[in-house]
Design a protein around this motif. Structure first.
Motif, PDB file in Angstrom:
ATOM      1  N   TYR A   1       0.820  -1.261   0.175  1.00  0.00           N
ATOM      2  CA  TYR A   1       0.038  -0.005  -0.146  1.00  0.00           C
ATOM      3  C   TYR A   1       0.993   1.265   0.041  1.00  0.00           C
ATOM      4  O   TYR A   1       0.624   2.097  -0.929  1.00  0.00           O
ATOM      5  CB  TYR A   1      -1.168   0.052   1.345  1.00  0.00           C
ATOM      6  CG  TYR A   1      -1.792   1.260   1.444  1.00  0.00           C
ATOM      7  CD1 TYR A   1      -2.895   1.448   0.516  1.00  0.00           C
ATOM      8  CD2 TYR A   1      -1.354   2.271   2.113  1.00  0.00           C
ATOM      9  CE1 TYR A   1      -3.636   2.844   0.702  1.00  0.00           C
ATOM     10  CE2 TYR A   1      -1.836   3.489   2.384  1.00  0.00           C
ATOM     11  CZ  TYR A   1      -3.097   3.502   1.576  1.00  0.00           C
ATOM     12  OH  TYR A   1      -4.079   4.706   1.553  1.00  0.00           O
ATOM     13  N   ASP A   2       1.872   1.475   1.044  1.00  0.00           N
ATOM     14  CA  ASP A   2       2.303   2.602   1.078  1.00  0.00           C
ATOM     15  C   ASP A   2       3.378   2.834   0.019  1.00  0.00           C
ATOM     16  O   ASP A   2       3.392   4.199  -0.796  1.00  0.00           O
ATOM     17  CB  ASP A   2       3.572   2.612   2.267  1.00  0.00           C
ATOM     18  CG  ASP A   2       2.807   2.487   3.564  1.00  0.00           C
ATOM     19  OD1 ASP A   2       1.632   2.781   3.510  1.00  0.00           O
ATOM     20  OD2 ASP A   2       3.405   2.217   4.671  1.00  0.00           O
TER      21      ASP A   2
ATOM     22  N   VAL B   1       0.912   4.083  -2.901  1.00  0.00           N
ATOM     23  CA  VAL B   1       0.615   5.664  -2.943  1.00  0.00           C
ATOM     24  C   VAL B   1       1.787   6.400  -3.495  1.00  0.00           C
ATOM     25  O   VAL B   1       1.511   7.415  -4.068  1.00  0.00           O
ATOM     26  CB  VAL B   1       0.272   5.834  -1.638  1.00  0.00           C
ATOM     27  CG1 VAL B   1       0.144   7.191  -1.046  1.00  0.00           C
ATOM     28  CG2 VAL B   1      -1.198   4.807  -1.211  1.00  0.00           C
TER      29      VAL B   1
ATOM     30  N   ALA C   1       1.981   9.115  -6.416  1.00  0.00           N
ATOM     31  CA  ALA C   1       2.246  10.755  -6.313  1.00  0.00           C
ATOM     32  C   ALA C   1       3.296  11.104  -7.226  1.00  0.00           C
ATOM     33  O   ALA C   1       3.411  12.072  -7.585  1.00  0.00           O
ATOM     34  CB  ALA C   1       2.391  10.768  -4.792  1.00  0.00           C
TER      35      ALA C   1
ATOM     36  N   ASN D   1      -3.142  12.495  -7.771  1.00  0.00           N
ATOM     37  CA  ASN D   1      -3.627  12.483  -6.589  1.00  0.00           C
ATOM     38  C   ASN D   1      -4.102  11.142  -5.939  1.00  0.00           C
ATOM     39  O   ASN D   1      -5.129  10.587  -6.493  1.00  0.00           O
ATOM     40  CB  ASN D   1      -4.670  13.490  -6.428  1.00  0.00           C
ATOM     41  CG  ASN D   1      -4.979  13.857  -5.010  1.00  0.00           C
ATOM     42  OD1 ASN D   1      -4.722  13.253  -4.012  1.00  0.00           O
ATOM     43  ND2 ASN D   1      -6.190  14.540  -5.131  1.00  0.00           N
ATOM     44  N   PRO D   2      -3.408  10.609  -5.082  1.00  0.00           N
ATOM     45  CA  PRO D   2      -3.943   9.201  -4.443  1.00  0.00           C
ATOM     46  C   PRO D   2      -5.380   9.248  -4.124  1.00  0.00           C
ATOM     47  O   PRO D   2      -6.158   8.213  -4.004  1.00  0.00           O
ATOM     48  CB  PRO D   2      -2.900   8.742  -3.483  1.00  0.00           C
ATOM     49  CG  PRO D   2      -1.713   9.700  -3.585  1.00  0.00           C
ATOM     50  CD  PRO D   2      -2.270  10.794  -4.274  1.00  0.00           C
ATOM     51  N   GLU D   3      -5.887  10.369  -3.598  1.00  0.00           N
ATOM     52  CA  GLU D   3      -7.303  10.348  -3.039  1.00  0.00           C
ATOM     53  C   GLU D   3      -8.160  10.106  -4.196  1.00  0.00           C
ATOM     54  O   GLU D   3      -9.231   9.783  -4.078  1.00  0.00           O
ATOM     55  CB  GLU D   3      -7.558  11.815  -2.389  1.00  0.00           C
ATOM     56  CG  GLU D   3      -6.753  12.085  -1.265  1.00  0.00           C
ATOM     57  CD  GLU D   3      -7.044  13.493  -0.423  1.00  0.00           C
ATOM     58  OE1 GLU D   3      -7.860  14.044  -1.215  1.00  0.00           O
ATOM     59  OE2 GLU D   3      -6.364  13.855   0.319  1.00  0.00           O
ATOM     60  N   SER D   4      -7.882  10.615  -5.520  1.00  0.00           N
ATOM     61  CA  SER D   4      -8.593  10.364  -6.301  1.00  0.00           C
ATOM     62  C   SER D   4      -8.820   8.563  -6.943  1.00  0.00           C
ATOM     63  O   SER D   4      -9.741   8.111  -7.604  1.00  0.00           O
ATOM     64  CB  SER D   4      -8.053  10.903  -7.763  1.00  0.00           C
ATOM     65  OG  SER D   4      -8.272  12.162  -7.721  1.00  0.00           O
TER      66      SER D   4
ATOM     67  N   ASP E   1      -9.036   6.255  -4.390  1.00  0.00           N
ATOM     68  CA  ASP E   1      -9.233   5.867  -2.977  1.00  0.00           C
ATOM     69  C   ASP E   1     -10.159   4.266  -3.105  1.00  0.00           C
ATOM     70  O   ASP E   1      -9.687   3.326  -2.505  1.00  0.00           O
ATOM     71  CB  ASP E   1     -10.294   6.684  -2.210  1.00  0.00           C
ATOM     72  CG  ASP E   1     -10.619   6.144  -0.947  1.00  0.00           C
ATOM     73  OD1 ASP E   1      -9.715   5.893  -0.028  1.00  0.00           O
ATOM     74  OD2 ASP E   1     -11.843   5.821  -0.777  1.00  0.00           O
TER      75      ASP E   1
ATOM     76  N   ARG F   1      -8.040   1.045  -1.380  1.00  0.00           N
ATOM     77  CA  ARG F   1      -8.779   0.639  -0.077  1.00  0.00           C
ATOM     78  C   ARG F   1      -8.277  -0.836  -0.143  1.00  0.00           C
ATOM     79  O   ARG F   1      -8.000  -1.198   1.043  1.00  0.00           O
ATOM     80  CB  ARG F   1     -10.051   0.673  -0.216  1.00  0.00           C
ATOM     81  CG  ARG F   1     -10.481   2.304   0.372  1.00  0.00           C
ATOM     82  CD  ARG F   1     -11.995   2.334   0.677  1.00  0.00           C
ATOM     83  NE  ARG F   1     -12.388   1.567   1.811  1.00  0.00           N
ATOM     84  CZ  ARG F   1     -13.620   0.755   1.954  1.00  0.00           C
ATOM     85  NH1 ARG F   1     -14.160   0.481   0.899  1.00  0.00           N
ATOM     86  NH2 ARG F   1     -13.787   0.040   3.024  1.00  0.00           N
TER      87      ARG F   1
ATOM     88  N   ARG G   1      -5.225  -1.982   1.466  1.00  0.00           N
ATOM     89  CA  ARG G   1      -4.945  -2.047   3.105  1.00  0.00           C
ATOM     90  C   ARG G   1      -5.331  -2.920   3.810  1.00  0.00           C
ATOM     91  O   ARG G   1      -5.247  -2.949   5.071  1.00  0.00           O
ATOM     92  CB  ARG G   1      -5.794  -0.712   3.406  1.00  0.00           C
ATOM     93  CG  ARG G   1      -5.095   0.468   2.920  1.00  0.00           C
ATOM     94  CD  ARG G   1      -6.149   1.926   2.982  1.00  0.00           C
ATOM     95  NE  ARG G   1      -6.886   1.979   4.114  1.00  0.00           N
ATOM     96  CZ  ARG G   1      -7.981   2.840   4.646  1.00  0.00           C
ATOM     97  NH1 ARG G   1      -8.454   3.333   3.648  1.00  0.00           N
ATOM     98  NH2 ARG G   1      -8.254   2.859   5.902  1.00  0.00           N
TER      99      ARG G   1
END
Length: 430
Positions: free
Chosen positions: A364-365, A368, A372, A377-380, A382, A386, A389
């Motif tokens: 995961y890390d 991400v 970047a 944008n990693p939030e895009s 999500d 998920r 994780r």
């Protein structure tokens, strides 16, 4: 009862055949008609003094590409197609074709690609064109069977999505109620999510959409992609699966499609042999530098001219491996000892790229971070991130273009010949 033309022999005695009028020739006291169905062509011989008035009237009224039903005795004759002829007792015109035809199905007059595609329903009546799609069907059957036998789960992923698969802008926007949506460019994110679901081995054969402004003989805006994803596998393992699939698909076509290959005048159908060579990207660039005039350097994508030059050197199917991380997607796993190179590969035919794949980054890390690094944008992402994780196994996969596979297998000049109703920059109909 109607008999497929391929099955009509002199031993049949009486036969009933239905099909399209491929050709009509009137030689005065004798007329000949070639009737065609999807299995072949048969000659109908009409001695005018020996057949009924109804048959003569039908022969006079019929036009090429009309649909007819013919019954009568079958006789052996060496000069006729298939070594037999049918002398009609009845000849019924089921559907009369208008004249002139939009294109010549008998291929005596060749048609341009646009003319062929505008009247694709007529174009596919040509035995040579029908052969392409019968071979495509056989190839996809072999591919489905391969995955079934290997224990893969067949999945179906969404074609309407809210975000880009690879973060690019080459997407077709669509109106989706009050939301922004796009046609999906790849099942990539969803098949990776299924690794977290514990499916372990999945495949999908389905449409993909790419809003690329290409106008070439090898690009489509809607294509068919053959995709797999495999848990607890690295890039080397899925490359082995891919080359094995290619070899067995060619072998199946060779075994089952001899008549279709003959229609395409492919005298020698060359079967690829595994293993395919693994050519590091850095070496591929050096080959291209020596063979093409255009400047090319390490870190560049491989141009069509470079593809052809490298393909001429390699001579058959091969893999380009160990790509620079900066020019591959964010989900490709980087080498621990050299993060500038990733565990990505392309399967190449001497003419062009067929498939692209990689071992994926499952941590995961790191994933991400790599998103970047690509300026995204990693939030895009999500919904995609998920599952990483909550226990994501190592995994790898690839996507293979069905049209390009058929195009290169059969030596076609244009990828549009390998798809029934192409969608490109200029074509939305039929």
């Amino acid at each position: 009862m109607r008999i497929p033309i391929q099955s009509v022999t002199p031993d049949c005695g009486q036969a009933e055949v239905c099909g399209w009028v491929h050709e009509v020739r009137d030689l005065g006291g004798l007329a000949f008609m070639l009737i065609r169905d999807r299995t072949g062509i048969i000659q109908v011989t009409i001695p005018k003094k020996k057949v009924s008035e109804a048959v003569l009237a039908a022969v006079k009224a019929v036009s090429r590409e009309s649909v007819v039903r013919v019954t009568g005795p079958v006789k052996a004759i060496d000069k006729a197609p298939g070594g037999r002829e049918l002398v009609p007792e009845t000849l019924e015109i089921i559907s009369l074709a208008e004249t002139p035809l939009p294109l010549d199905v008998s291929e005596k007059v060749l048609a341009e690609m646009d003319t062929r595609l505008d009247s694709r329903f007529l174009d596919v009546r040509r035995p040579r064109v029908a052969a392409v799609f019968e071979i495509r069907s056989a190839a996809l059957h072999a591919i489905n069977q391969y995955f079934h036998d290997a224990g893969f789960t067949n999945i179906t992923t969404p074609k309407i999505v809210a975000a880009a698969t690879e973060g690019g802008t080459e997407l077709f926007p669509i109106a989706y109620f009050d939301k922004e949506a796009f046609l999906n460019q790849s099942p990539q994110l969803y098949k990776q999510m299924m690794m977290s679901a514990g499916c372990e081995k999945v495949y999908e054969i389905g449409p993909i959409f790419r809003a690329e402004e290409h106008n070439t003989t090898k690009h489509l805006n809607e294509a068919t992609s053959i995709d797999i994803e495999v848990s607890f596998a690295d890039h080397i393992e899925v490359m082995r699966i891919l080359e094995d699939l290619i070899v067995k698909t060619y072998a199946y076509v060779d075994q089952k499609c001899s008549a279709q290959l003959a229609n395409l005048e492919i005298a020698e159908f060359v079967l690829p042999k595994a293993p395919f060579p693994r050519l590091p990207y850095a070496e591929a660039i050096e080959i291209a530098k020596k063979r093409i005039e255009d400047p090319i350097k390490y870190g560049d994508d491989i141009s069509p001219a470079a593809e052809r030059a490298i393909g001429a050197e390699m001579g058959g199917h091969y893999f380009i491996v160990d790509w620079p991380s900066e020019i591959r997607p964010y989900y490709a796993m980087q080498y621990e000892n050299d993060p500038s190179i990733c565990k990505a590969f392309d399967l190449m035919h001497p003419r062009m790229e067929l498939s692209s794949g990689a071992q994926r980054e499952h941590r995961y890390d790191r994933l991400v971070k790599q998103i970047a690094q690509k300026g995204l944008n990693p939030e895009s992402f999500d919904f995609y991130l998920r599952p990483f994780r909550y226990g994501m196994p190592p995994h790898a996969g690839w996507g293979l273009g069905a049209e390009r596979l058929v195009m290169t297998m059969l030596g076609l000049g244009n990828v549009r010949e390998a798809v029934l109703f192409p969608r490109d920059m200029h074509r939305l109909v039929p």
